[in-house]
Design an enzyme around this catalytic site. Structure first.
Site, PDB file in Angstrom:
ATOM      1  N   SER A 120      -3.268   5.847   7.927  1.00  0.00           N
ATOM      2  CA  SER A 120      -2.994   7.273   8.003  1.00  0.00           C
ATOM      3  C   SER A 120      -3.904   8.165   8.360  1.00  0.00           C
ATOM      4  CB  SER A 120      -2.593   7.413   6.596  1.00  0.00           C
ATOM      5  OG  SER A 120      -2.202   8.618   6.196  1.00  0.00           O
ATOM      6  N   HIS A 121      -4.600   9.086   7.287  1.00  0.00           N
ATOM      7  CA  HIS A 121      -5.357   9.956   7.764  1.00  0.00           C
ATOM      8  C   HIS A 121      -6.610   9.492   7.849  1.00  0.00           C
ATOM      9  CE1 HIS A 121      -4.433   9.466   3.619  1.00  0.00           C
ATOM     10  NE2 HIS A 121      -5.815   9.651   3.296  1.00  0.00           N
ATOM     11  N   ASP A 286      -1.296  14.454  10.436  1.00  0.00           N
ATOM     12  CA  ASP A 286      -2.299  13.478  10.279  1.00  0.00           C
ATOM     13  C   ASP A 286      -2.209  12.355  11.209  1.00  0.00           C
ATOM     14  OD1 ASP A 286      -0.136  12.176   9.100  1.00  0.00           O
ATOM     15  OD2 ASP A 286      -1.232  10.935   7.630  1.00  0.00           O
ATOM     16  N   ASP A 288      -1.178   9.409  11.403  1.00  0.00           N
ATOM     17  CA  ASP A 288       0.132   8.520  11.627  1.00  0.00           C
ATOM     18  C   ASP A 288       1.545   9.527  11.686  1.00  0.00           C
ATOM     19  OD1 ASP A 288       0.088   9.002   8.758  1.00  0.00           O
ATOM     20  OD2 ASP A 288       1.160   7.366   8.444  1.00  0.00           O
ATOM     21  N   ASP A 290       2.695  11.562   9.343  1.00  0.00           N
ATOM     22  CA  ASP A 290       3.648  11.855   8.113  1.00  0.00           C
ATOM     23  C   ASP A 290       3.374  13.037   7.110  1.00  0.00           C
ATOM     24  OD1 ASP A 290       1.454  10.329   6.974  1.00  0.00           O
ATOM     25  OD2 ASP A 290       2.665   8.979   5.883  1.00  0.00           O
ATOM     26  N   ARG A 291       2.018  13.426   7.718  1.00  0.00           N
ATOM     27  CA  ARG A 291       1.462  14.479   6.696  1.00  0.00           C
ATOM     28  C   ARG A 291       1.617  15.789   7.647  1.00  0.00           C
ATOM     29  NH1 ARG A 291      -3.672  13.013   2.834  1.00  0.00           N
ATOM     30  NH2 ARG A 291      -2.758  11.075   2.218  1.00  0.00           N
ATOM     31  N   LYS A 386       7.501  10.360   4.310  1.00  0.00           N
ATOM     32  CA  LYS A 386       7.262  11.653   4.446  1.00  0.00           C
ATOM     33  C   LYS A 386       7.145  12.013   6.144  1.00  0.00           C
ATOM     34  CE  LYS A 386       2.408  11.143   3.290  1.00  0.00           C
ATOM     35  NZ  LYS A 386       2.235   9.724   2.659  1.00  0.00           N
TER      36      LYS A 386
HETATM   37  C1  VG1 Z   1      -2.975   9.472  -1.218  1.00  0.00           C
HETATM   38  C2  VG1 Z   1      -2.243  10.549  -1.690  1.00  0.00           C
HETATM   39  C3  VG1 Z   1      -0.638  10.302  -1.977  1.00  0.00           C
HETATM   40  C4  VG1 Z   1      -0.190   9.722  -0.745  1.00  0.00           C
HETATM   41  C5  VG1 Z   1      -0.928   8.635   0.147  1.00  0.00           C
HETATM   42  C6  VG1 Z   1      -0.332   8.098   1.296  1.00  0.00           C
HETATM   43  O1  VG1 Z   1      -2.871   8.364  -1.962  1.00  0.00           O
HETATM   44  O2  VG1 Z   1      -2.836  11.280  -2.700  1.00  0.00           O
HETATM   45  O3  VG1 Z   1       0.118  11.435  -2.352  1.00  0.00           O
HETATM   46  O4  VG1 Z   1       1.250   9.180  -0.738  1.00  0.00           O
HETATM   47  O5  VG1 Z   1      -2.333   8.944   0.172  1.00  0.00           O
HETATM   48  O6  VG1 Z   1      -0.275   9.122   2.237  1.00  0.00           O
HETATM   49  P1  VG1 Z   1      -4.249   8.219  -2.906  1.00  0.00           P
HETATM   50  O7  VG1 Z   1      -3.806   6.981  -3.581  1.00  0.00           O
HETATM   51  O8  VG1 Z   1      -5.409   8.153  -2.031  1.00  0.00           O
HETATM   52  O9  VG1 Z   1      -4.525   9.354  -3.775  1.00  0.00           O
HETATM   53  V1  VG1 Z   1      -0.605   8.700   3.865  1.00  0.00           V
HETATM   54  O10 VG1 Z   1      -0.489   9.897   4.841  1.00  0.00           O
HETATM   55  O11 VG1 Z   1      -2.264   7.753   3.837  1.00  0.00           O
HETATM   56  O12 VG1 Z   1       0.444   7.341   4.155  1.00  0.00           O
HETATM   57 CO    CO Z   2      -0.503   9.650   6.911  1.00  0.00          CO
END
Ligand code: VG1
Ligand code: CO
Length: 565
Positions: A120-121, A286, A288, A290-291, A386
């Protein structure tokens, strides 16, 4: 030419710690590069595809966000999938699929699931992160029952099954047939863009952007993640915006050395350009895809407000018009701005734990249409992830629609003004303390857990002389899924005050190094004239309370958070 292949059982040994977190298994690339490490996790995932029969006979979608190690991982998946008698893999060209595009493909092509290669990010490159996540047939992240099954398998593996196949050419769209095993390479973007056309009034947005090009400018930052090519196609080709409206649009394995997280800290290049050039509508995605973040030169839209705005104006979006919004939902730490919209519209409102997987059951049951997380996640039941570009297009569609109705250009700030006038404002902020050593982070959580145990704070007025908050409730959030009855415990410590303000603490489940403490603050202001303060100013007394109650500074040595949102 269909060619047959041999399969051998490769001896392996168990790796500890292959437990999927909030969103799959995320570790340093170097960890995934250890001998058999990635193979073990793929084998365990395939074993868990169905409770008894593994992945035999299934069709799976595979794709990732372009980060370093993607190609190697895809080739491993091909060989192990063939070794496990998977019937077909559908892979994005060059191995690339944004997370929302992958979710859409799983649904559209009626696949049995998908393997998404993303952290992801989190930053990418040889010294940074990689990730593997399994999504089920509804297109959404696997529920805990499945991720637990994967984890259990990782602890028991002795072999994985590897087919003796050549590397597949991922660069060209087309089909490769190996005996009974098919690998289809598909265009990464086409299906996703077609979906956006079904959801939004693209010609309305295009006409608006063309007609108002002198009063409404757009700048999108791909942060060198996966969305650049998708955004270029949509913004430049479909919406007719100039090439310069898309920045950092080339997907790079190390995201250009950046941290592809669309927030005020890491998307500072966008933030600076939006402010300097008085951009009307700035947005970012981000790694991937989704954000999303939405910002104008004169306003930053918090993700909690963003989903509330989309829900409040949903009737202006073709996908939801004629009153087809079935229900709204947010993750627990997300501000209650959305609850006010649900209230006004008489819609059912759900509060779920952090992580998109918790929305899926409600959507599948036809009880949820629009939802969001404070972590820059916004989406709807068009897919089961998302969706960054979806949120950005939703905003543009709403803005184009209202501007047309009113015969004037309505900007982000105008929309926010009206929203606060009508609903009041939930001031919200999140403090992240990244890479805290795990022992100290646990101590902070222990202190909070002790408060829950003793319940002594309940009824006490905390804060300074000018701002007192009386504790009404103190607990750790447990969730029972209304559809399947599954229970998820200890999803975050909540201190709720009698004016509905909330302090929430939880540990991140996506980090790959040390621990990240997240502190969330939510406070409602109903007086419209008091809705335009800086959130840090408005929330200062509550932040102070949170730091005192948790002893965070003393226990972690952190004077300041790493990121403030
Ligand atoms: C974080 C965010 C959560 C989100 C997750 C995956 O998780 O707080 O809201 O769903 O990342 O997002 P955590 O457990 O680090 O708080 V992504 O864009 O990484 O798929
Ligand atoms: Co993401």
């Amino acid at each position: 030419m269909a060619s047959s292949f041999d399969v051998r059982a490769v001896q392996t040994t168990v790796y500890d710690g292959q437990k999927p977190g909030t969103s799959g298994l995320r570790k340093r690339v170097k960890v995934f590069q250890q001998e058999h490490y990635t193979e073990n996790f793929i084998q365990a995932t395939l074993d868990a595809v169905s409770p008894d029969g593994g992945a035999q006979g299934t069709t799976l979608v595979v794709g990732g966000d372009g980060r370093y190690f993607l190609q190697e991982a895809v080739q491993k998946i091909v060989k192990i999938a063939a070794g496990n008698k998977v019937t077909k893999l559908i892979i994005g060209q060059h191995g690339i699929l944004s997370t929302p595009a992958a979710s859409n493909l799983i649904r559209k092509l009626k696949a049995d699931g998908g393997i998404l290669l993303t952290a992801s990010h989190n930053p990418g490159g040889p010294d940074n992160d990689f990730g593997i996540k399994y999504n089920v047939s509804n297109g959404g992240p696997a529920p805990e029952s499945v991720t637990n099954r994967i984890y259990e398998r990782t602890k028991a593996l002795t072999t994985y099954r590897l087919a003796d196949l050549p590397d597949v050419d991922l660069s060209a769209v087309g089909t490769h047939q190996f005996a009974n095993f098919t690998v289809e390479i598909v265009d990464s973007i086409d299906e996703y863009v077609a979906l956006m056309h079904r959801l939004f009034d693209i010609s309305l947005i295009r006409n608006f952007l063309r007609a108002r090009k002198d009063s409404f400018s757009v700048l999108f930052d791909g942060m060198h993640g996966v969305t650049g090519p998708y955004a270029h196609r949509i913004f430049v080709k479909e919406l007719g915006l100039p090439e310069t409206s898309v920045m950092n649009a080339q997907t790079l394995p190390d995201f250009g050395g950046g941290h592809p997280d669309p927030n005020l800290t890491y998307a500072h290049e966008l933030v600076e350009r939006v402010r300097r050039d008085s951009v009307s509508f700035g947005a970012a995605s981000d790694g991937d895809g989704d954000r999303n973040m939405i910002i104008s030169h004169d306003w930053f839209v918090t993700p909690s407000d963003s989903v509330a705005i989309i829900a409040a104006h949903a009737h202006r979006l073709p996908y939801f018009n004629q009153g087809q919004v079935k229900g709204l939902a947010r993750s627990m730490p997300t501000s209650a701005a959305l609850d006010r919209v649900a209230d006004r519209q008489g819609l059912e409102m759900y509060e779920v734990p952090t992580g998109w997987k918790f929305f899926g059951n409600l959507m599948d049951a036809g009880q949820l249409s629009i939802c969001g997380e404070e972590s820059f996640g916004t989406g709807s039941d068009h897919i089961r992830e998302k969706d960054g570009l979806w949120a950005i297009l939703a905003w543009l569609n709403v803005i184009a629609h209202i501007s047309e109705e009113r015969g004037t250009t309505v900007g982000i700030r105008d929309l926010m003004d009206q929203h606060y006038q009508s609903y009041g404002r939930n001031y919200f902020t999140r403090y992240d303390y990244e890479e805290v050593d795990s022992a100290s982070a646990n101590k902070v959580m222990d202190v909070l857990q002790d408060h829950i145990q003793s319940q002594k704070l309940v009824g006490q007025a905390l804060g300074c002389d000018t701002a007192k908050f009386t504790v009404a409730q103190l607990d750790n959030f447990d969730y029972t899924d209304p559809i399947d009855g599954s229970v998820s415990r200890n999803q975050g410590v909540r201190i709720v005050f009698d004016d509905s303000s909330r302090i929430v603490f939880r540990l991140s489940g996506t980090g790959s190094q040390g621990a990240t403490i997240r502190l969330y603050i939510d406070k409602y202001e109903g007086d419209a004239s008091a809705c335009f303060l800086d959130a840090q100013v408005a929330l200062k007394p509550l932040i102070q309370v949170a730091l005192e109650v948790s002893q965070l500074t003393a226990l972690t040595g952190r004077e300041k958070p790493t990121v403030i949102t």
